[in-house]
Motif scaffolding. Sequence first.
Motif, PDB file in Angstrom:
ATOM      1  N   VAL A 163       0.927  -1.146  -0.032  1.00  0.00           N
ATOM      2  CA  VAL A 163       0.007   0.042   0.081  1.00  0.00           C
ATOM      3  C   VAL A 163       0.922   1.448   0.078  1.00  0.00           C
ATOM      4  O   VAL A 163       2.162   1.235   0.506  1.00  0.00           O
ATOM      5  N   ALA A 198      -6.929  -2.429  -0.282  1.00  0.00           N
ATOM      6  CA  ALA A 198      -6.093  -3.663  -0.458  1.00  0.00           C
ATOM      7  C   ALA A 198      -6.547  -4.772   0.434  1.00  0.00           C
ATOM      8  O   ALA A 198      -5.967  -6.041   0.257  1.00  0.00           O
ATOM      9  N   ARG A 226      -5.561   4.416   1.944  1.00  0.00           N
ATOM     10  CA  ARG A 226      -5.303   3.472   0.914  1.00  0.00           C
ATOM     11  C   ARG A 226      -5.488   1.942   1.326  1.00  0.00           C
ATOM     12  O   ARG A 226      -5.449   1.201   0.510  1.00  0.00           O
TER      13      ARG A 226
END
Length: 386
Positions: free
Chosen positions: A102, A119, A115
């Motif tokens: 990430v 993921a 972020r």
Amino acid sequence: MKNRRIAIAEPDLSELEEANVVEAIRSTWISSNGEFLRRFEREFAAACDCQHALAVSNGTTAIHLALATLNVGPGDEVIVPSMTYIATANAVRYCGAEPVFVDVDPLTWCIDPARIEDAITPHTKGIIPVHLLGHPADMDPILEIAGMHGLWVVEDAAEATFATYRGRRVGSLGRIATFSFYGNKVLTSGEGGAVTFQDPALEQRMRMLRGQGMDPRQRYYFPIIGFNYRMTNVAAAILCGQMDRRGQILDNRRRVVSHYESRLRGIRGVEVRDDAEWATTSPWMFAVLIDAAACGVPRDELARQLEAAGIETRPMFVPIHTLPPYRGNHERRDTSLPVTDRLGHDGIMLPTHTLLSEADVDYVCDSLVAALKGRTVSPGLQRRAA
Ligand SMILES: Cc1ncc(COP(=O)(O)O)c(C=O)c1O
């Protein structure tokens, strides 16, 4: 001394550490048992506001031990930043699991909480935020995301011993935290590491895994496969001295870092990371980003010129998602990590240790500025610095 070389890092060792080592040797307790080990574990746990600390052989084995304790195994995914030292990702692979990379936050250079959710997959088991170059990751949103998805958080605090996050100690924030005491770290025993945690339920399994998996009640009976990740009492003797002197070590490193900041902030083409208002950083390694478009000199050329001036530097870590063992699993995901790429391309670490005088830091800064302007610093200036 004329034309002395300025090293990137030097350990700060005194007569106290020396006396402790002599005491350990004379006691004959030189292996992985002894009074210094017990004392170090007690004092380090308290310094991290943790119930437990286990000393281990290095910061890499610390991460592996943490993940093994949490039963990470084949088929699992662990979210990590790509901008970190290789050990963070390797420890995931040692478990047979896959790191999922990430991007980092452009302000903190640590994993970007915004972020992380993208993921997460059904295979994700946990997140390893890395407190990069002494700056804590933004832990509250990370812990919140982890809580919502039933994931654990292991802090990789190798570079951030004694940093704080919103007044809380790094090392006490995740389910487990890991530290390194390598020769360039804020506290050092040459090689060494520690694992800190609050939950007493983790302790027995972690101790067993650290000591080959042996049952604490029955010698040479191994109900699980463990590792030899123990620290020696000699290394702990050095660390006890370092713990006693930590105030002085931190003050001296802080002095170096703040002098760099005051000299390099505002120079065209040089970006200095700001500390978040919620962070007290650990004065580990001072780094800047070099914007070649703004100053005309690429990072690697600058490093060459500093080397010629007798100044050792390090490039920022090569982003792990670009390295051969990890390229494949990142490419399959088809995500870009622009901030990580930028840091890897432009970042440079400058000498940071307690033996640097103000004149040494001035010499590094003068040489850096001169290189950006296409000049060299005169040897006279260098002599004054030495
Ligand atoms: C972020 C990070 N994690 C893990 C490690 C591994 O520690 P060690 O070198 O003690 O194995 C290091 C570095 O040394 C590091 O910088």
